[in-house]
Design an enzyme around this catalytic site. Structure first.
Site, PDB file in Angstrom:
ATOM      1  N   GLY A   1      -5.132  -2.246   0.667  1.00 21.24           N
ATOM      2  CA  GLY A   1      -3.884  -2.621   0.510  1.00 21.24           C
ATOM      3  C   GLY A   1      -3.390  -3.028   1.879  1.00 21.24           C
ATOM      4  CB  CYS A   2      -3.459  -1.834   5.231  1.00 21.14           C
ATOM      5  SG  CYS A   2      -2.534  -0.219   4.855  1.00 21.14           S
TER       6      CYS A   2
END
Length: 157
Positions: A45-46
């Protein structure tokens, strides 16, 4: 601690970036600033969030906005992450968890049935006077950059 609200002064910070250079909130006064908090370098996600901001970075520049990512990872971890994905913006290392605490984005999280302490994915749009203009509490990595750019186009007029 709770998150700062719209209209409040953004909590100040002094943290090292991916090259070890110190940055403070004060040096960004007079400019729009997206301060985005994320859980961990080089996680799915990051990485999506960082790369989406990277891919739309010219739009931030056209509006005259700066972008800073903050996590509790080390300077070295940030350096690897920024280099691997050619990130054109600053990543700050909050290893002592002071700034994530000031912004109210560090706390209990649940993932796959496990409870642990970590950084919440949240962002703050800070106006040129150093006040919080917008708070993004439920950030979706793939669409966050476009959402912020749309808000900046309205707010930065």
């Amino acid at each position: 601690m709770k998150m700062p609200s719209i209209g409040e002064s953004a909590p100040s910070f002094s943290l090292p970036d991916q090259d070890g250079k110190m940055h403070t909130l004060k040096e960004y006064q007079g400019e729009w600033l997206l301060l985005y908090f994320y859980p961990k370098d080089d996680t799915p996600g990051c990485t999506i969030e960082a790369c989406t901001i990277r891919d739309q970075f010219q739009d931030f520049k056209k509006i005259g906005a700066k972008v800073i990512g903050i996590s509790t990872d080390s300077v070295q971890s940030h350096k690897k992450f920024a280099d691997a994905y050619e990130l054109p913006f600053t990543l700050l290392a909050d290893e002592n968890k002071e700034v994530v605490g000031e912004y109210g984005v560090f706390g209990e999280k649940k993932f796959m049935g496990r409870t642990y302490m970590g950084t919440t994915r949240a962002s703050f749009l800070i106006d040129p006077k150093g006040k919080v203009a917008k708070v993004y509490e439920k950030v979706k990595p793939a669409t966050h950059a476009a959402e912020v750019i749309a808000d900046l186009k309205t707010l930065a007029q």
